[in-house]
Write a protein that holds these residues in place. Structure first.
Motif, mmCIF file in Angstrom:
data_model
loop_
_atom_site.group_PDB
_atom_site.id
_atom_site.type_symbol
_atom_site.label_atom_id
_atom_site.label_comp_id
_atom_site.label_asym_id
_atom_site.label_seq_id
_atom_site.Cartn_x
_atom_site.Cartn_y
_atom_site.Cartn_z
ATOM 1 N N LEU A 155 1.179 -0.472 0.981
ATOM 2 C CA LEU A 155 0.463 -1.472 1.771
ATOM 3 C C LEU A 155 -0.899 -1.770 1.164
ATOM 4 N N THR A 156 -1.600 -0.718 0.772
ATOM 5 C CA THR A 156 -2.931 -0.909 0.205
ATOM 6 C C THR A 156 -2.857 -1.687 -1.100
ATOM 7 N N ALA A 168 -2.238 -5.239 -0.373
ATOM 8 C CA ALA A 168 -3.418 -5.879 0.201
ATOM 9 C C ALA A 168 -4.455 -6.178 -0.872
ATOM 10 N N VAL A 219 -5.845 -9.817 -1.740
ATOM 11 C CA VAL A 219 -7.258 -10.157 -1.615
ATOM 12 C C VAL A 219 -7.760 -10.783 -2.909
ATOM 13 N N LEU A 263 -6.199 -14.273 -3.325
ATOM 14 C CA LEU A 263 -6.796 -15.267 -2.432
ATOM 15 C C LEU A 263 -8.189 -15.663 -2.903
ATOM 16 N N TRP A 264 -8.928 -14.671 -3.347
ATOM 17 C CA TRP A 264 -10.291 -14.922 -3.768
ATOM 18 C C TRP A 264 -10.301 -15.884 -4.963
ATOM 19 N N LYS A 323 -11.681 -19.770 -5.099
ATOM 20 C CA LYS A 323 -12.689 -20.116 -6.104
ATOM 21 C C LYS A 323 -12.225 -21.317 -6.931
#
Lengths: 271, 400
Positions: B366-367, B370, B374, B377-378, B382
């Motif tokens: 899961l980590t 994630a 992240v 998405l970042w 941008k």
């Protein structure tokens, strides 16, 4: 700003009861529990606890997301009610917070237990009892139940303050209802979302009572470990190191979240 | 009429004065008593209310009563400072540890005439060999409590019941390292006072193996959970079983065949006590045969004095759980204080047991997901932002 001295009492308070204790925590986490000498062994032993850190963070993330999904529509609805209804609904949300947090969690235990109210009812009507307690779901439920008001209230405040003329303008310019929500209401309620997430996530990630009562021995959270170090094991040095790392992790999580919102928003609600 | 009124007033004044002058002679002191939870008769079920009776007998002493749930948490509280206690009631090994660390006050036995009633077999025990610091309160054994409604009699008899997968999720376990390790050590046939690292590690492994079957690690909550049938099997102190069985007659008790812990809980005065003499008065009161008998009749724990035993309900005095025969008692071993190194090793092993985890991979995946999300998405935001800007610039230029 003139009259700076007015903030004096608070600055004093913060130094005495926030900064100095933080220094003590730092000191403890960097000293050995037996000899009191400088040592990094407490911080080094953190690696043994990373699965628990991970679980604490994940359970709180799930709880926070559920709070957001439940809380946003509620806040939106309340913000669009008549003022009298608003006051009533707001009071209803605040009402459980007037009862001790411990009692509310214990009430959930009485409901969910194998011999609890729900399972007793199920067995009495001939169904087999359900495993409702002592799993991750029960812990998340406890977090959501206890921290939901902290999500709704900031959301409600922010949504209520959205200028209705902006919505009217968007409608005049041809937005349908979905677009109004996506392009006007949602972006404007981001500060509420951010502070709601912070207000739920931070206490949830460091909680210890909920997981002890609603979780199993296998769903121990980092708050439980820290508590045991101070309460039973008498190893405040390890406990201090764990809480320090937890603090850093919380800052990292909030920092990541703010990265996404900072770009769009001028005014930010942060910790 | 007027005179009658003034007489009345004078009478009233005198009545007011009377108790004041009585109290002026002896100042009221408050002693802080720190005891195990559920460990004194409190007036429920027609029992004696020991503290109230004491305060009635000694009106110049008030009792401020507080409880702890394990020797270790009591020790932590003492060690952390900030609170003063006049009376504490730890178990044998903890008394020894407190003596070794110079945390106990010597008791003045001249103030405790009732000490003569304590049996000689409870004097000069290994934890306090010269009998300077402690007065025995009760003694007892650790055994297994089980619910006869759910537990098959064929499974009963040894510590293995606590490792029986048939009862997964219905087993409770001690929430303190010393008692928990003692069970694993008894099961494996080790000495309960061993400090050998390998043996302690093996005992910890045994406990870790048991963990998935354990419903909860608890102390006083055991009462509630066993009485209501929320849990079916729990190791606990024999005396408490007698309290529980009154609430739930389905409960039964046995002494495991591999051996068990035999303990004495003793009354001590910690260093820093403010009212030592009043504390000694309280100790003397507690071991008064009459009071001791009535108190322990309610508690179910065993009395360290024959005089008190004689005054008890004969049914309890002959109860094999409270007063097991010599043969059973031979299986019991008393705890000795471990060295600081041994205690710390046990504590850290206990922590590894309690924090052991088998769902790590899920959270790891899961980590990882994630983190990737992240970052993605970042980057996405941008890039989009830059494109939007570029488009806007282009538009503005063409408009020019």
């Amino acid at each position: 700003m003139k009259r700076k001295w007015l903030s004096g009492p608070y600055v004093l308070w913060m130094v005495l009861f926030t900064l100095i204790p933080l220094g003590v925590v730092l000191y403890f986490s960097l000293t050995d529990s037996m000899t009191g000498e400088f040592s990094l062994s407490n911080l080094a032993s953190i690696v043994d606890y990373w699965p628990i850190f991970l679980r604490s963070i994940w359970l709180s993330i799930f709880a926070t997301l559920i709070c957001l999904v439940i809380g946003y529509p509620v806040a939106y609805y309340i913000a669009h009610c008549k003022p009298t209804t608003q006051r009533l609904l707001q009071m209803m949300i605040m009402l459980p917070m007037c009862i001790s947090f411990l009692l509310r969690t214990l009430a959930w235990v009485a409901l969910l237990e194998d011999t609890g109210i729900i399972n007793n009812f199920l067995t009495s009507i001939g169904l087999s009892p359900l495993p409702l307690i002592r799993n991750n779901g029960a812990v998340i439920l406890g977090m959501v139940y206890n921290y939901l008001p902290y999500m709704i209230l900031p959301l409600f405040t922010v949504i209520m303050k959205i200028d209705p003329r902006l919505i009217e303008a968007a409608e005049d310019l041809g937005c349908n209802r979905r677009q109004v929500f996506a392009k006007v209401v949602l972006p404007l309620s981001v500060p509420g979302i951010v502070s709601g997430i912070t207000m739920v996530f931070v206490p949830a990630v460091s909680t210890f009572y909920i997981s002890q009562k609603l979780g199993s021995p296998g769903t121990i959270l980092i708050g439980d470990v820290i508590e045991s170090q101070f309460k039973a094991a008498y190893n405040p040095n390890l406990g201090a190191a764990l809480s320090l790392v937890l603090m850093v992790l919380i800052f990292v999580c909030i920092g990541v979240m703010n990265r996404f919102t900072n770009d769009d928003e001028e005014s930010m609600v942060t910790l | 009429m007027k005179r009658l009124f003034s007489l009345l007033l004078i009478a009233l004044l005198l009545v007011n004065l009377l108790p004041v002058s009585v109290f002026a002679a002896e100042e009221t002191v408050t002693i802080n008593v720190y005891n195990w939870g559920q460990y004194i008769a409190d007036g429920t079920d027609d029992s004696i209310n020991v503290i109230e009776e004491f305060e009635a007998a000694y009106p110049n002493i008030k009792v401020n009563y507080m409880t702890f749930d394990s020797n270790e948490s009591m020790y932590t509280k003492l060690k952390a400072g900030g609170s003063t206690f006049d009376i504490i009631i730890p178990s044998d090994y903890m008394v020894q540890k407190l003596i070794e660390e110079d945390m106990l006050e010597q008791i003045d036995f001249a103030n405790i005439p009732n000490y003569q009633y304590i049996d000689d077999s409870f004097k000069n025990l290994a934890y306090d060999p010269d009998n300077l610091y402690s007065v025995p309160y009760t003694w007892g054994c650790v055994g297994v409590i089980y619910n006869t409604k759910y537990v098959d009699p064929a499974d009963v008899g040894s510590w293995d019941l606590l490792w029986n997968e048939k009862y997964a999720g219905k087993i409770l376990m001690f929430d303190n390292p010393r008692d928990a390790f003692a069970i694993a050590e008894s099961k494996l046939g080790y000495d309960l006072n061993t400090e050998d690292s390998t043996l302690l590690t093996l005992a910890a492994n045994e406990l870790r193996e048991q963990k998935p079957l354990v419903q909860a690690y608890v102390m006083d909550q055991i009462f509630d959970k066993m009485e209501r049938g929320e849990a079916w099997i729990a190791p606990y102190y024999a005396g408490d079983f007698l309290l529980m069985v009154e609430e739930n007659p389905d409960l039964a008790f046995y002494f495991p065949e591999e051996g068990f812990n035999l303990f004495v809980d003793a009354i001590c005065i910690p260093k820093g006590a403010e009212h030592k003499e009043a504390a000694e008065t309280f100790i003397n009161y507690l071991i008064d045969p009459e009071i001791c008998a009535q108190n322990l009749e309610y508690l179910g724990y065993s009395a360290p004095s024959a005089a008190a035993k004689e005054l008890m309900d004969p049914e309890l005095a002959e109860n094999p759980v409270a007063y097991p025969d010599e043969e059973t008692l031979a299986g019991g071993t008393a705890f000795m204080a471990l060295s600081q190194r041994g205690t710390q090793e046990m504590d850290s092993l206990w922590l590894t047991v309690k924090t052991a985890d088998n769902s790590t991979t899920v959270y790891l995946i899961l980590t990882a997901v994630a983190v990737v999300l992240v970052v993605f998405l970042w980057v996405f935001f941008k890039v989009r932002k830059r494109r939007q800007k570029a488009r806007r610039c282009a538009k503005w230029k063409t408009a020019q």
